[in-house]
Structures are given as structure tokens and as C-alpha cells.
Design a protein around this motif. Structure first.
Motif, PDB file in Angstrom:
ATOM      1  N   CYS A 254     -19.551  -9.594 -10.154  1.00 33.71           N
ATOM      2  CA  CYS A 254     -20.346  -8.450 -10.613  1.00 33.71           C
ATOM      3  C   CYS A 254     -19.456  -7.403 -11.278  1.00 33.71           C
ATOM      4  O   CYS A 254     -18.528  -6.891 -10.639  1.00 33.71           O
ATOM      5  CB  CYS A 254     -21.086  -7.848  -9.419  1.00 33.71           C
ATOM      6  SG  CYS A 254     -21.852  -6.253  -9.737  1.00 33.71           S
ATOM      7  N   PRO A 255     -19.711  -7.048 -12.535  1.00 36.69           N
ATOM      8  CA  PRO A 255     -18.864  -6.055 -13.216  1.00 36.69           C
ATOM      9  C   PRO A 255     -19.005  -4.659 -12.621  1.00 36.69           C
ATOM     10  O   PRO A 255     -18.063  -3.873 -12.647  1.00 36.69           O
ATOM     11  CB  PRO A 255     -19.350  -6.098 -14.664  1.00 36.69           C
ATOM     12  CG  PRO A 255     -20.751  -6.572 -14.570  1.00 36.69           C
ATOM     13  CD  PRO A 255     -20.780  -7.548 -13.430  1.00 36.69           C
ATOM     14  N   TYR A 256     -20.185  -4.335 -12.097  1.00 38.30           N
ATOM     15  CA  TYR A 256     -20.355  -3.045 -11.447  1.00 38.30           C
ATOM     16  C   TYR A 256     -19.502  -2.958 -10.182  1.00 38.30           C
ATOM     17  O   TYR A 256     -18.992  -1.898  -9.836  1.00 38.30           O
ATOM     18  CB  TYR A 256     -21.826  -2.797 -11.115  1.00 38.30           C
ATOM     19  CG  TYR A 256     -22.686  -2.633 -12.344  1.00 38.30           C
ATOM     20  CD1 TYR A 256     -22.553  -1.505 -13.161  1.00 38.30           C
ATOM     21  CD2 TYR A 256     -23.620  -3.599 -12.700  1.00 38.30           C
ATOM     22  CE1 TYR A 256     -23.332  -1.357 -14.292  1.00 38.30           C
ATOM     23  CE2 TYR A 256     -24.402  -3.452 -13.825  1.00 38.30           C
ATOM     24  CZ  TYR A 256     -24.260  -2.327 -14.625  1.00 38.30           C
ATOM     25  OH  TYR A 256     -25.029  -2.182 -15.745  1.00 38.30           O
ATOM     26  N   CYS A 257     -19.366  -4.086  -9.497  1.00 39.82           N
ATOM     27  CA  CYS A 257     -18.517  -4.132  -8.304  1.00 39.82           C
ATOM     28  C   CYS A 257     -17.052  -3.943  -8.680  1.00 39.82           C
ATOM     29  O   CYS A 257     -16.289  -3.274  -7.975  1.00 39.82           O
ATOM     30  CB  CYS A 257     -18.698  -5.459  -7.564  1.00 39.82           C
ATOM     31  SG  CYS A 257     -20.363  -5.725  -6.909  1.00 39.82           S
ATOM     32  N   LYS A 258     -16.661  -4.538  -9.788  1.00 40.49           N
ATOM     33  CA  LYS A 258     -15.292  -4.371 -10.291  1.00 40.49           C
ATOM     34  C   LYS A 258     -15.030  -2.898 -10.608  1.00 40.49           C
ATOM     35  O   LYS A 258     -14.007  -2.334 -10.209  1.00 40.49           O
ATOM     36  CB  LYS A 258     -15.094  -5.219 -11.553  1.00 40.49           C
ATOM     37  CG  LYS A 258     -13.759  -4.988 -12.279  1.00 40.49           C
ATOM     38  CD  LYS A 258     -13.717  -5.819 -13.559  1.00 40.49           C
ATOM     39  CE  LYS A 258     -12.514  -5.464 -14.415  1.00 40.49           C
ATOM     40  NZ  LYS A 258     -11.251  -5.943 -13.827  1.00 40.49           N
ATOM     41  N   ASP A 259     -15.969  -2.265 -11.296  1.00 42.60           N
ATOM     42  CA  ASP A 259     -15.827  -0.861 -11.647  1.00 42.60           C
ATOM     43  C   ASP A 259     -15.776   0.010 -10.394  1.00 42.60           C
ATOM     44  O   ASP A 259     -14.980   0.944 -10.293  1.00 42.60           O
ATOM     45  CB  ASP A 259     -16.992  -0.426 -12.544  1.00 42.60           C
ATOM     46  CG  ASP A 259     -16.833   0.994 -13.033  1.00 42.60           C
ATOM     47  OD1 ASP A 259     -15.873   1.259 -13.780  1.00 42.60           O
ATOM     48  OD2 ASP A 259     -17.661   1.849 -12.654  1.00 42.60           O
ATOM     49  N   PHE A 260     -16.622  -0.328  -9.413  1.00 39.26           N
ATOM     50  CA  PHE A 260     -16.653   0.410  -8.160  1.00 39.26           C
ATOM     51  C   PHE A 260     -15.316   0.291  -7.424  1.00 39.26           C
ATOM     52  O   PHE A 260     -14.774   1.278  -6.921  1.00 39.26           O
ATOM     53  CB  PHE A 260     -17.787  -0.113  -7.283  1.00 39.26           C
ATOM     54  CG  PHE A 260     -17.910   0.590  -5.961  1.00 39.26           C
ATOM     55  CD1 PHE A 260     -18.528   1.818  -5.878  1.00 39.26           C
ATOM     56  CD2 PHE A 260     -17.406   0.020  -4.808  1.00 39.26           C
ATOM     57  CE1 PHE A 260     -18.639   2.483  -4.655  1.00 39.26           C
ATOM     58  CE2 PHE A 260     -17.511   0.661  -3.590  1.00 39.26           C
ATOM     59  CZ  PHE A 260     -18.128   1.903  -3.504  1.00 39.26           C
ATOM     60  N   ALA A 261     -14.778  -0.943  -7.382  1.00 41.71           N
ATOM     61  CA  ALA A 261     -13.513  -1.179  -6.684  1.00 41.71           C
ATOM     62  C   ALA A 261     -12.366  -0.417  -7.330  1.00 41.71           C
ATOM     63  O   ALA A 261     -11.462   0.073  -6.637  1.00 41.71           O
ATOM     64  CB  ALA A 261     -13.213  -2.678  -6.657  1.00 41.71           C
ATOM     65  N   GLU A 262     -12.401  -0.305  -8.646  1.00 42.00           N
ATOM     66  CA  GLU A 262     -11.278   0.295  -9.364  1.00 42.00           C
ATOM     67  C   GLU A 262     -11.395   1.810  -9.531  1.00 42.00           C
ATOM     68  O   GLU A 262     -10.376   2.486  -9.727  1.00 42.00           O
ATOM     69  CB  GLU A 262     -11.137  -0.367 -10.733  1.00 42.00           C
ATOM     70  CG  GLU A 262     -10.749  -1.840 -10.646  1.00 42.00           C
ATOM     71  CD  GLU A 262     -10.639  -2.533 -11.982  1.00 42.00           C
ATOM     72  OE1 GLU A 262     -10.101  -3.647 -12.029  1.00 42.00           O
ATOM     73  OE2 GLU A 262     -11.102  -1.950 -13.000  1.00 42.00           O
TER      74      GLU A 262
END
Length: 237
Positions: A79-87
Motif C-alpha cells: 500500500c503506497p499510503y502505508c509507505k507514506d505513513f511509515a516514512e
């Protein structure tokens, strides 16, 4: 709980990355309700408000185990939103809530996109079982860092076993890798992954990333909203 694939567009820059993440989360949640129809409005409301008893043992976490409040993120490694959230969001949560001892932060899997989601989640669980909490988070962060921006979400066989092993090689020794691969091939991480997915169903998670504070859905839009919710939970309100 079964879930259909969701088409997701790449994330653009925003003046407030935390607010943008929430907007993305709302969009994903709305799409999920439209395409899936897993919950009626009444059922969705109940799932989001009911108190669910959660067993936090055998779950990877950041922070002091004695912290009074538990935050859970449900995420999918594709999930790209999860990637953005993690970073972008997690470092802020780390600074404002975890490092201050106000809360501890857990990660649970919601593997809904395709077989890659499930494979990477189970492999990460194998890393946690064999190499412990600290190595899990290193692998977790590395997976999001290596998530390709140009990979369509319906595309499978990107997070292959070979890819996952090669990713682990960047942070682990040969002996450690052998332990994880053996665990993974013997499907020993299945129970931990299934436990996460059971909570997805119990809590009514319909999109990722999704946050829960002491088992209650976070509905806010900013880090200040999250801090307020954590403080209220710490006070027993």
C-alpha cells in the motif's frame, strides 16, 4: 474477511503530510465500502465504536512496554499510503508519543491487496519470530523503502520469496537468514498472521493504514488529534 483489490494513485506532495495521509486513508476507506460492501452503515458504525479486547503479546512494537496507551497501525506492505505513513507520520508519532513514554506503537498486518501482501506479511512475521523485535522493524522499514512507485497494485509476484530473502540479506547474517527462511517455508508464521487478520475483521478495518488507540478507531485528522486521543485514554476517559 475477504477484500477486493483497490486501484491506488501515487501520492503527491502536500503541505501537511500527516493530514494528507488521513485524506488518503479516507479515500481508500470510501473505495473499500463502495466496492466491497462488507459492512452496512449500521454494521460499520458498530465495528468502529465497539471495544475489542486485544492480546498485544507476540506483536512487534516500538516504545516502552510499560507505556499506558497502545496504538496499533494496520498496514499492507504493497500500500503506497502505508509507505507514506511509515516514512512521514511514524517519525512524528515516535517523537511526540513514543519517545515521551505516552504510548507504545504496534504494527499488525491487513494483507488485502494480493498474494504479495500475504507473502510479505508472513515473511515479516517469520523475521519477528526468529530474529526478534528490533530486526523486525529494520526489515519492516526496508520493505516500505523498497516498495516500487511504478508497480500497479493488481500486479503480483513482485514481493517474491527471492525478493524478500535478498531484502533480508541487507540487514541479516547468513545464519539468521537460514532461520527465517526455514520458519517461512514451514509456514510457522501463519498463526501470527491469521491473528492479525482476525483483528482486522473484529475491528472492522476497511482501509490501510488504519490506527486504533486502545482498541478504539482513530477518526482524527492531525497529530494533535492523535495526541489528544492518547492523553484521554491515558486518563481513562
Amino acid at each position: 474477511m475477504s477484500k477486493n483489490k483497490k486501484n491506488v494513485k501515487n501520492v503527491s506532495n502536500s503541505s501537511s503530510k500527516f493530514i494528507f495521509w488521513v485524506i488518503g486513508l479516507i479515500a481508500v476507506g470510501i473505495l473499500g465500502l463502495i466496492f466491497l460492501g462488507n459492512f452496512s452503515d449500521k454494521e460499520e458504525e458498530k465495528a468502529g465504536t465497539k471495544q475489542v479486547k486485544i492480546d498485544y503479546s507476540n506483536q512487534p512494537f516500538l516504545g516502552d512496554e510499560s507505556a499506558p496507551v497502545s496504538i496499533i497501525e494496520f498496514g499492507d506492505y504493497k500500500c503506497p499510503y502505508c509507505k507514506d505513513f511509515a516514512e512521514t507520520a511514524v517519525p512524528t508519532i515516535q517523537k511526540e508519543l513514543i519517545d515521551t513514554g505516552k504510548a507504545k506503537f504496534y504494527f499488525m498486518h491487513d494483507s488485502f491487496i494480493n498474494v504479495d501482501s500475504e507473502r510479505s506479511a508472513k515473511f515479516a512475521e517469520s523475521v519477528y519470530q526468529e530474529l526478534g523485535n528490533e530486526m523486525f522493524w529494520k526489515f519492516h522499514d526496508l520493505l516500505y523503502k523498497k516498495q516500487p512507485e511504478d508497480t500497479k497494485y493488481e500486479k503480483i509476484d513482485y514481493f517474491t520469496e527471492e525478493f524478500l530473502i535478498n531484502t533480508l540479506k541487507e540487514i541479516a547474517s547468513d545464519e539468521e537468514i537460514d532461520k527465517v527462511v526455514k520458519n517461512f517455508k514451514e509456514n510457522k508464521s501463519k498463526d501470527l498472521w491469521e491473528e492479525d487478520m482476525e483483528y482486522v475483521a473484529k475491528l472492522g478495518v476497511t482501509g490501510t493504514p488504519a490506527l486504533f488507540v486502545n482498541g478504539k478507531r482513530f477518526e482524527g485528522k492531525t497529530i494533535d488529534d492523535l495526541k489528544e486521543m492518547v492523553e484521554k485514554e491515558a486518563e481513562g476517559k
